[in-house]
Each structure stands twice: as C-alpha cells, then as structure tokens.
Write a protein that holds these residues in place. Structure first.
Motif, short mmCIF file in Angstrom:
data_model
loop_
_atom_site.label_atom_id
_atom_site.label_comp_id
_atom_site.label_asym_id
_atom_site.label_seq_id
_atom_site.Cartn_x
_atom_site.Cartn_y
_atom_site.Cartn_z
N LEU A 1 -44.47 29.59 102.15
CA LEU A 1 -45.12 30.90 102.20
C LEU A 1 -46.61 30.61 102.32
CD1 LEU A 1 -43.22 32.79 99.35
CD2 LEU A 1 -42.79 32.87 101.80
N VAL A 2 -47.16 30.81 103.51
CA VAL A 2 -48.54 30.47 103.80
C VAL A 2 -49.47 31.16 102.80
CG1 VAL A 2 -50.38 30.60 105.51
CG2 VAL A 2 -48.05 30.08 106.23
N GLY A 3 -50.34 30.40 102.20
CA GLY A 3 -51.28 30.91 101.21
C GLY A 3 -50.76 30.86 99.80
N PHE A 4 -49.43 30.95 99.63
CA PHE A 4 -48.84 30.91 98.29
C PHE A 4 -48.42 29.51 97.91
CE2 PHE A 4 -45.34 31.33 95.24
CZ PHE A 4 -45.99 32.02 94.24
N GLY A 5 -47.57 28.89 98.75
CA GLY A 5 -47.13 27.54 98.46
C GLY A 5 -45.84 27.22 99.16
N SER A 6 -45.31 26.04 98.87
CA SER A 6 -44.06 25.61 99.49
C SER A 6 -43.19 24.87 98.49
CB SER A 6 -44.34 24.73 100.71
OG SER A 6 -45.08 23.60 100.34
N TRP A 7 -41.89 25.07 98.65
CA TRP A 7 -40.89 24.40 97.84
C TRP A 7 -40.18 23.40 98.72
CZ3 TRP A 7 -41.69 29.64 97.70
CH2 TRP A 7 -41.95 30.23 96.46
N SER A 8 -39.85 22.24 98.16
CA SER A 8 -39.08 21.24 98.89
C SER A 8 -38.21 20.48 97.90
CB SER A 8 -40.01 20.27 99.63
OG SER A 8 -40.84 19.59 98.72
N VAL A 9 -37.26 19.72 98.43
CA VAL A 9 -36.37 18.93 97.60
C VAL A 9 -36.73 17.46 97.78
CG1 VAL A 9 -33.97 18.27 97.18
CG2 VAL A 9 -34.53 20.62 97.79
N SER A 10 -36.80 16.75 96.68
CA SER A 10 -37.12 15.33 96.71
C SER A 10 -36.08 14.59 95.88
CB SER A 10 -38.52 15.12 96.14
OG SER A 10 -38.86 13.76 96.13
N GLY A 11 -35.69 13.41 96.31
CA GLY A 11 -34.71 12.62 95.57
C GLY A 11 -35.37 11.68 94.58
N ARG A 12 -34.77 11.57 93.43
CA ARG A 12 -35.21 10.59 92.44
C ARG A 12 -34.14 9.53 92.33
NH1 ARG A 12 -37.60 13.95 87.35
NH2 ARG A 12 -39.52 14.60 88.36
N ALA A 13 -34.54 8.28 92.39
CA ALA A 13 -33.61 7.16 92.31
C ALA A 13 -33.11 6.99 90.88
CB ALA A 13 -34.30 5.89 92.78
N ALA A 14 -31.96 6.35 90.75
CA ALA A 14 -31.45 6.01 89.42
C ALA A 14 -32.41 5.02 88.77
CB ALA A 14 -30.06 5.40 89.53
N ARG A 15 -32.51 5.11 87.45
CA ARG A 15 -33.44 4.21 86.76
C ARG A 15 -32.99 3.97 85.33
NH1 ARG A 15 -37.17 7.72 83.86
NH2 ARG A 15 -36.74 9.87 84.45
N GLU A 16 -33.62 3.01 84.71
CA GLU A 16 -33.38 2.71 83.30
C GLU A 16 -34.40 3.46 82.46
OE1 GLU A 16 -31.01 0.50 81.90
OE2 GLU A 16 -30.13 0.59 83.90
N GLY A 17 -33.95 3.97 81.33
CA GLY A 17 -34.85 4.67 80.42
C GLY A 17 -34.56 4.24 79.00
#
Length: 92
Positions: free
Chosen positions: A44-60
């Motif tokens: 939405l120009v002027g407001f913002g944008s949403w997107s999807v990003s992948g997170r890899a598996a990790r140790e915590g």
C-alpha cells in the motif's frame, strides 16, 4: 486501538454502518492473509508493505533450564512501513 475501535473509526470516517465497516475490514484482512499465505506481497503505497520471509531451523536454549532445544524452520510475516507512515509517526 483494537479491532472494534477500528471498525467504529472506519464507520465514522466513511459514513457507513458499523456492519459495513466490519465487512470491509474483514475482507481486507482476509485478502492480505490469503495473499501472504500464497507467498505473495501486499503493498500500500505510502502506508507500507507486508511480505513473507523464511526462517531456517536453528538451535536455541531454554532460558529456565539452559538445555539446548531445536527450533523448527518457519515462515514469518514482515512489515515495512512506507515513507508517509514513518513521517507521520516521527512528526513533531
């Protein structure tokens, strides 16, 4: 502001009923969610944008026990604010 307050504000600003404002908001949310679920991007120009990003598996670590745990890979939604939104938030 919660969802019902947003519906009230939309209805007042647009001069429509609360029921129509609720339908419009639910349609917007459904369409944004559906597009993101398919891996798309919503801008939405002027407001913002949403997107999807992948997170890899990790140790915590479990903060209570210190035990190492495995965190699964997942997709996360990211939001980047547009210039107008950032400007209105930082205006003094």
């Amino acid at each position: 502001m919660n969802k019902s307050e947003l519906i009230d504000a939309i209805a007042a600003d647009a001069g429509i009923s609360k029921a129509a404002a609720k339908l419009a908001l639910e349609s917007f949310l459904s369409n944004v969610g559906g597009t993101l679920q398919k891996g798309g991007r919503v801008s939405l120009v002027g407001f913002g944008s949403w997107s999807v990003s992948g997170r890899a598996a990790r140790e915590g670590r479990n903060p209570q026990t210190g035990k190492t745990i495995s965190i699964a890979a997942k997709n996360v939604v990211k939001f980047k604010a547009g210039a107008e939104l950032e400007g209105s938030v930082n205006a003094k």
